[in-house]
Structure formats: C-alpha cells, structure tokens
Scaffold this motif. Structure first.
Motif, short mmCIF file in Angstrom:
data_model
loop_
_atom_site.label_atom_id
_atom_site.label_comp_id
_atom_site.label_asym_id
_atom_site.label_seq_id
_atom_site.Cartn_x
_atom_site.Cartn_y
_atom_site.Cartn_z
N LEU A 108 42.10 36.18 42.58
CA LEU A 108 40.74 36.59 42.94
C LEU A 108 40.58 36.65 44.46
O LEU A 108 40.02 37.60 45.00
CB LEU A 108 39.74 35.60 42.33
N HIS A 118 34.24 42.72 47.64
CA HIS A 118 33.78 42.44 46.28
C HIS A 118 32.59 43.32 45.93
O HIS A 118 32.50 43.85 44.82
CB HIS A 118 33.41 40.96 46.15
N GLU A 201 31.94 36.07 39.32
CA GLU A 201 33.03 36.09 40.29
C GLU A 201 32.52 35.75 41.69
O GLU A 201 33.16 34.98 42.42
CB GLU A 201 33.68 37.47 40.32
N ARG A 204 31.92 32.13 42.21
CA ARG A 204 33.19 31.40 42.34
C ARG A 204 33.84 31.69 43.70
O ARG A 204 34.35 30.78 44.37
CB ARG A 204 34.13 31.82 41.19
N ALA A 222 33.85 34.77 33.67
CA ALA A 222 34.63 35.77 34.40
C ALA A 222 36.11 35.41 34.43
O ALA A 222 36.93 36.22 34.82
CB ALA A 222 34.11 35.90 35.83
N ASP A 223 36.47 34.17 34.03
CA ASP A 223 37.87 33.76 34.02
C ASP A 223 38.63 34.35 32.86
O ASP A 223 39.85 34.28 32.81
CB ASP A 223 37.99 32.23 33.94
#
Length: 234
Positions: A108, A118, A201, A204, A222-223
């Motif tokens: 990420l 992003h 995301e 995080r 989102a993982d």
C-alpha cells in the motif's frame, strides 16, 4: 532397592512415544548418561536410556559420578500433544497473518507514497464507473427516441392487436431500457463501494505515513485481497 529397567523395544516399534522421548531412545547409549526414576508402583528404576515405565513422570539423567546432568520432563499425553499441536497451528497462522499484513501495508505504501497519488487513483477508479453510467444514460436516451415513433404508430391500432413486428420492436426497447436502468443502479452501488474502500485505505495510509509500522494496525475491509475497484484488482 534399585533395579535396572528392561531395555525398550526397537525404535520402529515405539511410534506411540512422545517425539522427544522417542528421539532419545534412538540415541546411542553412550551419548545419553544414566536415567533414573521412580515408577507408578514406587520402584526405583535405572537405565542407560529413557525408561519407558517412567515416560509419564520426571526422569533424572545422571553422570557417571552420580551428579545430575539434566532432568527429562514427562512425555505428553495424547490429549496434551493434540493441545500443543493446536497451539502451534494457531501460532503458525498468526505468524502467517502478520506476514500478510506487513506485506499488504508495504504494498500500500509503495503504491501510494503520498495522499495526492491516492486521491488520483480514487478519481481514476470512479471515472471508469461514472463513464459506464453516462454510457447507459446515453443509451437510454437513444432508446426513448426510438420508442416515440413506435408509440405513434401504435396509436393506429387502438383496440386492435399490434402487428407482430411493431410489438416485438416495442418490447425490445422496454427490455433494453430496463436493463440499462438496472446497470446504472449497480454502477451507483459500485461508486459507493469504491469510495468505501478508498476511505478505508486512506485512513490506514495516514497512520502508516505518520510512522505506524507495517503489520501493526488492525485489519480493515480494504485489506481483503479480493477487493476490486473500477474493474481493476487492488
């Protein structure tokens, strides 16, 4: 009075023993020392290798001068071994989960080193879906134009059955319009899903950018490695 325990059966016949005790039984006697214990019947036993009668209790490993070299703990019962193996499996799963989390976080960070990148990725994913919605809306408008002359023609047949070709054409338009309306609804849901994933995301990433170590943050939706946005795998 001490007695010498009978020597155990060959290693191939001792599969029921604990792994540690079995390994010791298979060692050359000279490499082990002298084993001594008191069995369940109160007998003091001595042998040049682990004593089968005392595998459920502590055994002392003695040097030749009579001093204690080490202590062999009791072998595990079947239930204890199963419990230990289950704990080991859980620990292995936890290690794998941590490795996966570290890998995902590093990926990420590699993909989005800044918030601007992003944000650009979010807009690109949303634009794909927005374009699909526009295409469907444009097609609906075209179909509605096609419907008008069909409706005008059908006015000549009020109270009468419509000709087969005219009826088929009108049904085709109705079905196509409904299909595109359904597609638009699905794509609007997709917009919400994409925004949700990017929101997760971003939350995080902000913590990772602030210095949180990869793999230390709690999991988020989102993982999920199967999540996709805008038709592209993430």
């Amino acid at each position: 009075m001490s007695r010498v325990a009978s020597r155990p059966a060959p290693c191939r016949a001792a599969g029921w023993l604990g792994a540690a005790a079995l390994a010791l039984l298979c060692l050359p006697a000279a490499a082990q020392g002298i084993y001594t214990c008191t069995d369940a019947k109160g007998r003091k036993l001595t042998s040049d290798r682990p004593i089968i009668e005392c595998l459920d209790r502590e055994q002392r490993v003695m040097n030749k001068d009579g001093s204690t070299r080490s202590v062999l703990p009791p072998s595990l019962t079947a239930d204890e071994r199963a419990d230990l193996e289950a704990k080991e499996r859980r620990r292995a799963q936890e290690r794998m989960a941590l490795q996966d989390a570290v890998r995902r976080d590093r990926l990420l960070l590699s993909r989005y080193p800044t918030e601007a990148e992003h944000r650009a990725a979010r807009e690109a994913a949303l634009d794909d879906v927005r374009q699909s919605i526009k295409n469907s809306e444009r097609r609906i408008a075209e179909l509605e134009k096609e419907r008008k002359p069909l409706l005008a023609e059908s006015e000549f047949y009020k109270g009468k059955p419509l000709p087969g070709k005219l009826k088929q054409s009108m049904e085709f338009v109705d079905v196509a319009v409904d299909a595109h309306k359904t597609l638009i609804q699905n794509q609007q849901s997709e917009l919400q899903r994409i925004n949700f994933i990017f929101d997760q995301e971003l939350e995080r990433l902000r913590r990772l950018w602030a210095g949180a170590a990869p793999g230390t943050l709690p999991p988020s939706p989102a993982d999920d490695g199967k999540a996709t946005t805008g038709g592209r795998s993430r």
